[in-house]
Design a protein around this motif. Structure first.
Motif: not given
Length: 119
Positions: A3-4, A22, A31, A88, A114, A117-118
């Motif tokens: 995320f970063k 996020l 993050e 999110y 994102l 990834e989530i």
């Protein structure tokens, strides 16, 4: 989870980008990356996230379809706020000299990454 890295890349890829965060459905930071005050970025996400939640309700009144993101122009900055799934939100802030359409393209690309990834 990267995320970063994704948030840093988003901000650095847009001239005039200030920060990105996020946040979860409660407005809590997951993050963030910011050239400014990290606390200010958290407050920004919480407030703009509330607006996104209200905008999501538009499709109940109008046949607009679901709200994905919005670009907000203020006297001092541009802000892009977008949904990442149902739980999110992604918020990005930029200087007034930034190019909002370039930022929107980069924002959408990052939102897709994102989401992968989530979910």
């Amino acid at each position: 989870m990267p995320f970063k890295r994704l948030l840093t890349t988003l901000v650095e890829s847009v001239p005039g980008g200030n920060g990105a965060i996020l946040a979860d459905w409660e407005g809590e930071a997951v993050e963030q990356f910011s050239h400014g005050d990290p606390f200010e970025m958290k407050v920004t996400a919480a407030h703009w996230g509330i607006l996104l939640t209200q905008l999501k309700g538009l499709h109940e009144k109008f046949t607009t379809g679901a709200v994905q993101e919005t670009v907000i122009s203020t006297d001092e900055q541009y802000v892009i706020v977008g949904a990442i799934g149902e739980d999110y939100a992604l918020v990005m802030t930029m200087d007034r000299n930034a190019l909002p359409l370039l930022a929107l393209k980069k924002f959408r690309d990052t939102a897709q990454l994102l989401h992968k990834e989530i979910y």
